[in-house]
Design a protein around this motif. Sequence first.
Motif, mmCIF file in Angstrom:
data_model
loop_
_atom_site.group_PDB
_atom_site.id
_atom_site.type_symbol
_atom_site.label_atom_id
_atom_site.label_comp_id
_atom_site.label_asym_id
_atom_site.label_seq_id
_atom_site.Cartn_x
_atom_site.Cartn_y
_atom_site.Cartn_z
ATOM 1 N N ALA A 16 6.000 12.942 -14.401
ATOM 2 C CA ALA A 16 4.975 13.807 -14.993
ATOM 3 C C ALA A 16 5.349 15.278 -14.848
ATOM 4 N N ALA A 17 5.902 15.649 -13.696
ATOM 5 C CA ALA A 17 6.326 17.042 -13.494
ATOM 6 C C ALA A 17 7.487 17.389 -14.424
ATOM 7 N N GLY A 18 8.421 16.475 -14.582
ATOM 8 C CA GLY A 18 9.536 16.716 -15.499
ATOM 9 C C GLY A 18 9.089 16.803 -16.948
ATOM 10 N N GLY A 19 8.167 15.950 -17.339
ATOM 11 C CA GLY A 19 7.647 15.997 -18.704
ATOM 12 C C GLY A 19 6.892 17.278 -18.983
ATOM 13 N N LEU A 20 6.111 17.734 -18.014
ATOM 14 C CA LEU A 20 5.392 18.994 -18.178
ATOM 15 C C LEU A 20 6.360 20.172 -18.257
ATOM 16 N N ALA A 21 7.386 20.164 -17.420
ATOM 17 C CA ALA A 21 8.389 21.226 -17.468
ATOM 18 C C ALA A 21 9.121 21.225 -18.807
ATOM 19 N N ALA A 22 9.450 20.050 -19.322
ATOM 20 C CA ALA A 22 10.120 19.968 -20.619
ATOM 21 C C ALA A 22 9.211 20.451 -21.737
ATOM 22 N N ALA A 54 8.106 3.458 -14.283
ATOM 23 C CA ALA A 54 7.160 4.384 -13.652
ATOM 24 C C ALA A 54 7.542 5.832 -13.953
ATOM 25 N N PHE A 55 8.829 6.148 -13.874
ATOM 26 C CA PHE A 55 9.277 7.509 -14.182
ATOM 27 C C PHE A 55 8.949 7.870 -15.624
ATOM 28 N N MET A 56 9.275 6.997 -16.555
ATOM 29 C CA MET A 56 9.047 7.315 -17.968
ATOM 30 C C MET A 56 7.573 7.267 -18.334
ATOM 31 N N LEU A 57 6.786 6.490 -17.637
ATOM 32 C CA LEU A 57 5.343 6.495 -17.873
ATOM 33 C C LEU A 57 4.760 7.851 -17.496
ATOM 34 N N GLY A 58 5.201 8.406 -16.374
ATOM 35 C CA GLY A 58 4.771 9.738 -15.981
ATOM 36 C C GLY A 58 5.248 10.793 -16.962
ATOM 37 N N TRP A 59 6.508 10.689 -17.386
ATOM 38 C CA TRP A 59 7.085 11.636 -18.346
ATOM 39 C C TRP A 59 6.319 11.601 -19.664
ATOM 40 N N GLY A 64 2.351 13.369 -23.679
ATOM 41 C CA GLY A 64 1.146 13.021 -24.433
ATOM 42 C C GLY A 64 -0.011 13.953 -24.124
ATOM 43 N N TYR A 65 -0.121 14.368 -22.862
ATOM 44 C CA TYR A 65 -1.175 15.307 -22.480
ATOM 45 C C TYR A 65 -0.920 16.678 -23.103
ATOM 46 N N ALA A 66 0.343 17.069 -23.228
ATOM 47 C CA ALA A 66 0.687 18.368 -23.807
ATOM 48 C C ALA A 66 0.411 18.412 -25.312
ATOM 49 N N VAL A 67 0.306 17.276 -25.944
ATOM 50 C CA VAL A 67 0.030 17.228 -27.385
ATOM 51 C C VAL A 67 -1.448 17.478 -27.679
ATOM 52 N N TYR A 75 -1.952 24.284 -29.360
ATOM 53 C CA TYR A 75 -1.287 23.145 -28.736
ATOM 54 C C TYR A 75 -0.112 23.633 -27.906
ATOM 55 N N LEU A 76 0.193 22.929 -26.825
ATOM 56 C CA LEU A 76 1.349 23.268 -26.012
ATOM 57 C C LEU A 76 2.636 22.844 -26.716
ATOM 58 N N ILE A 77 2.597 21.711 -27.386
ATOM 59 C CA ILE A 77 3.724 21.274 -28.211
ATOM 60 C C ILE A 77 3.322 21.498 -29.658
ATOM 61 N N ALA A 78 3.979 22.451 -30.288
ATOM 62 C CA ALA A 78 3.582 22.885 -31.626
ATOM 63 C C ALA A 78 4.097 21.942 -32.708
ATOM 64 N N ASN A 79 3.583 22.153 -33.896
ATOM 65 C CA ASN A 79 3.972 21.408 -35.088
ATOM 66 C C ASN A 79 5.238 22.054 -35.654
#
Length: 116
Positions: A16-22, A54-59, A64-67, A75-79
């Motif tokens: 989750a931390a890595g996905g948020l950072a990305a 588990a790692f990819m579920l967090g990522w 998904g939360y950033a969308v 949006y954090l992840i733009a179109n």
Amino acid sequence: MLVRALVALVLLVVGAAGGLAAALIHESWWGLALGLGAATLTTIALPAGGWRFAFMLGWFGAIGYAVLPRAEGDYLIANSASGYAILGGSFVVFLIALATVSNRRAGREDPGVLAP
């Protein structure tokens, strides 16, 4: 058993931390490459099964939360191309992790084949 569950929980948080950072740095080309490269290489490095999942579920949960729309209405992840690239790349790596989750209880022999 408790140690495995604890490791899976830690990997969920790290993912989750890595996905948020990305999601935060995906707008630049090097941020997109770094984020997707980190997800891919970590997924390959982890053993197939629950820890990888588990790692990819967090990522993917963080992506998904950033969308989701923020309170400001943006949006954090733009179109944009990089937004679609981080979504698509994360989805592909998530599918790889999902496909490599094995069922250890299944037998290796085909139950439909009779022994001579």
